[in-house]
Enzyme design. Structure first.
Site, mmCIF file in Angstrom:
data_model
loop_
_atom_site.group_PDB
_atom_site.id
_atom_site.type_symbol
_atom_site.label_atom_id
_atom_site.label_comp_id
_atom_site.label_asym_id
_atom_site.label_seq_id
_atom_site.Cartn_x
_atom_site.Cartn_y
_atom_site.Cartn_z
ATOM 1 C CG ASN A 57 -2.059 -0.966 1.129
ATOM 2 O OD1 ASN A 57 -2.293 -1.566 0.085
ATOM 3 N ND2 ASN A 57 -2.773 -1.150 2.219
ATOM 4 C CG HIS A 447 -15.108 2.505 -10.876
ATOM 5 N ND1 HIS A 447 -15.793 2.578 -9.670
ATOM 6 C CD2 HIS A 447 -13.955 1.838 -10.605
ATOM 7 C CE1 HIS A 447 -15.082 1.997 -8.721
ATOM 8 N NE2 HIS A 447 -13.965 1.537 -9.258
#
Length: 695
Positions: A57, A447
């Protein structure tokens, strides 16, 4: 925060101190992930996995978020976010918090995980701990596996500092003496071969236990002198550089988006540098030397006590066969009516069906497309693909459908970050099979997660749809929580049909009955629904908002929530990651409560509930409340109208709001504290409870 409620209330709701910086909020989420690695209630190898996830991350955070801020700071160093920090101010705060986080990562690894793993017979052996058999085996490994493929580079005017690949493992070596040509060489760079694993398991013939490991960096350190036979080595220090990995494609100027994205992918490896990680014992002079080479400042330097690429330890989860150190095996539920022997289309036509992954199996979603591919009554299949993985059963079914002569239309989002190469390959494969492949709308990422199947039945054509909050990706469906809705509702089917027409023909949607779509209606509708709750509260009517999402960033929706809180609306927010809203501010947000749930599965569902007096509304969505989702993406937000399914989602939301084991509560200082049982409360983990059965 001011201590005077009246003074606070008089401030405009766009005051910068009412907004938490989005990058700092994202770092706080990564800290919550890291806390899973420190939680002794989590199985040991899963703790190691969470450490690796926090490292991955952080890599992406620097590759994208920090890289973007550095570009802004160089161009126009003016505030662009609601908290009114300049990019330079944000970068300074990010550096301080990121350094704290990295120090915590390595203390977790060195002080907690490595000792605990060693207690379980899983050892990372330092060079000082190698026995003679291990030294001999590793020397042979170096000779046979490393030496033939490694290319040490002495640095001189004819051998300048090499281009360093993004996130690759490298070593800076300081040298003594002269080279074979009688010249003095001060430094060399050794690049670790990309083809070799970063963690090497020692075999039993080396006098090792079942789970003894050595870092590749340790082997290179031990034998680096062999690479420079005529010189002495004064020091060898690992380093890794992180680069800007965001792709730049001027969509208005390209004729073929697929080729443009494909052409940009190689540049990701050598973008501008944004972070330098080096060994903790690297001398200051060498650190400065590297910083100068990469055009970085001291704030960009991270000196670490351990491997610079912690995320490579993830390989141990597959290498070490210790089920007792992992989460117990979990098999998702498969509703009997949606199983292989059931009539899937009949079930969907009879009533809407809701799946909550990973607690419910993803197989019915794959089966939905597979059955359509082989069903002679199915005329057309349309689907959006954002992330689906390189080996996708969904794509297999679409290919079969196209080969069978059905009209197959697939909207592939080529710019799904870090999945671009896979999506290009899938697009080419679908086109080769005869499917119609489009790449969405220039300037807007597609999306939305939706599938439309057109089927001829005795009473005419019917639209069967699947709408989801997550991707058509079987792997992530086992790791992420997401909702998926099957329906044969006429209005919903017509809406999905209209959205596909818009994506392919680029014409304007004539009007949607059920769906709220971005970038057109979703933002306005959300603001209107929040304002309606505020009006109800002022009129003394029941008013309540529950919103579950991944990120809450968009300023206007945050200001609307503040105004609703001031009006007396109870607002419960379950925000997994970034939350720029500041709860608990006197006179502004006392009625807003924010929690984040971090557990075995990555929370990914988006659910929006509005009390609406006596006519409550419940929506599921592909969109978070972010500027990009509202204004720069094609998104869907769809209602749950079935009373049974509405009740189920409400019960499951209640579980998340009652979670006192895996939930974190956001304070008005921007930091989170772990929720704990109060008094006689029994521990409750929402994910664990949902694994036992539907909410």
């Amino acid at each position: 925060m001011s201590a005077n409620p009246e003074a606070v209330a008089e401030r405009p709701l766009d005051a910068p101190d009412l907004f938490i910086n989005r990058e700092l909020s994202l770092l706080e989420f990564n800290d919550r992930v890291l806390e899973q690695a420190r939680d002794t209630r989590v199985p040991l190898l899963e703790r190691l996995k969470f450490l690796c996830i926090s490292s991955t991350n952080l890599d992406e955070f620097f590759e994208v978020r920090v890289a973007g801020l550095k570009q802004k700071a160089e161009l126009v160093n003016s505030p662009t976010e609601a908290d009114n920090r300049t990019p330079t101010e944000a970068l300074r705060a990010i550096s301080a918090r990121a350094h704290e986080l990295v120090a915590k990562q390595y203390s977790t690894l060195n002080d907690e995980l490595i000792p605990a793993l060693q207690d379980e017979g899983i050892r990372f052996l330092r060079r000082s701990e190698w026995n003679p058999e291990q030294r001999a085996w590793l020397a042979q490994f170096f000779e046979e596996e490393l030496l033939p493929v490694i290319s040490p580079l002495g640095l001189d005017p004819a051998h300048p500092f090499p281009r360093i690949l993004n996130k690759s493992l490298n070593f800076i070596v300081s040298l003594d003496g002269t080279d074979a040509f009688g010249r003095k060489i001060d430094y060399a760079v050794v690049q670790a071969p990309r083809a070799l694993p970063r963690v090497i398991q020692l075999p039993s013939e080396a006098g090792s236990g079942d789970h003894d490991f050595v870092f590749l960096s340790s082997i290179i350190h031990q034998h680096v002198g062999d690479l420079f036979p005529s010189m002495g080595t004064r020091g060898c220090y690992q380093f890794r550089v992180t680069r800007n990995s965001d792709l730049f494609v001027d969509e208005e100027e390209v004729d073929d988006l697929l080729r443009a994205v494909e052409g940009e992918l190689p540049s990701r490896r050598y973008g501008d540098c944004v972070r330098l990680e080096v060994a903790h014992n690297c001398p200051d002079s060498l650190c400065k030397y590297l910083l100068d080479r990469f055009l970085l400042s001291k704030e960009d330097l991270f000196q670490v006590d351990g491997p610079v690429n912690v995320n490579r330890l993830m390989s141990l989860l597959d290498t070490v066969d210790r089920p007792d150190l992992k989460y117990p095996a979990f098999s998702p539920r498969l509703p009997s009516e949606l199983g292989p022997s059931g009539d899937l289309f009949a079930e969907i036509r009879a009533s809407d069906v809701l799946l909550h992954h990973p607690f419910d199996s993803f197989l019915p979603v794959i089966d939905f497309v597979r059955r359509a591919a082989s069903d002679s009554r199915v005329l057309a299949i349309k689907q959006t693909l954002y992330r689906t993985g390189p080996d996708s059963a969904v794509v297999d079914a679409l290919v079969e459908a196209a080969r069978a002569g059905k009209e197959v239309t697939v909207v592939v989002e080529l710019r799904a970050r870090f999945d671009e190469a896979d999506n290009i390959e899938l697009a080419n494969r679908l086109q080769a099979a005869g499917a119609h492949v489009v790449y969405g709308v220039v300037g807007y990422k597609t999306h939305a997660k939706m599938t439309l199947i057109v089927r001829r039945e005795t009473d005419g054509l019917h639209n069967y749809v699947h709408l989801g909050t997550g991707n058509y990706h079987p792997k992530t469906a086992r790791l992420y929580t997401d909702y998926g809705l099957f329906s044969c509702d006429d209005d919903l089917g017509n809406d999905v049909h209209e959205m596909f027409l818009q994506l392919t023909s680029l014409g304007k949607v004539s009007g949607l009955e059920r769906l709220l779509d971005a970038p057109f209606r979703l933002h306005k509708a959300i603001i209107e629904k929040i304002d309606r709750e505020a009006a109800n509260a002022r009129a003394g009517k029941p008013a309540h908002i529950i919103a579950k999402m991944n990120s809450l960033v968009e300023p206007q929706s945050i200001r609307a929530l503040y105004a609703a809180s001031q009006a007396g609306v109870t607002i419960d927010l379950i925000v997994r990651g970034i939350c720029c809203l500041r709860p608990g501010v006197a006179g502004v947000s006392e009625n807003i409560h924010v929690r984040s749930v971090v557990g075995r599965f990555l929370e990914h569902t988006r659910v929006f509930y509005f009390a609406n007096d006596d006519a409550p509304e419940l929506y599921l969505a592909s969109a978070d409340w972010m500027d990009r989702n509202f204004f720069r993406r094609v998104e869907t937000c769809f209602p749950v109208t079935s009373p049974a399914l509405y009740d189920r989602v409400q019960r499951e939301l209640a579980l998340y709001l009652a979670d006192n084991s895996q939930a974190w509560l956001l304070g008005n200082d921007g930091r989170y504290t772990r929720a704990e049982p109060v008094g006689d409360e029994a521990p409750l983990a929402a994910q664990k409870r949902l694994m036992e059965g539907p909410g």
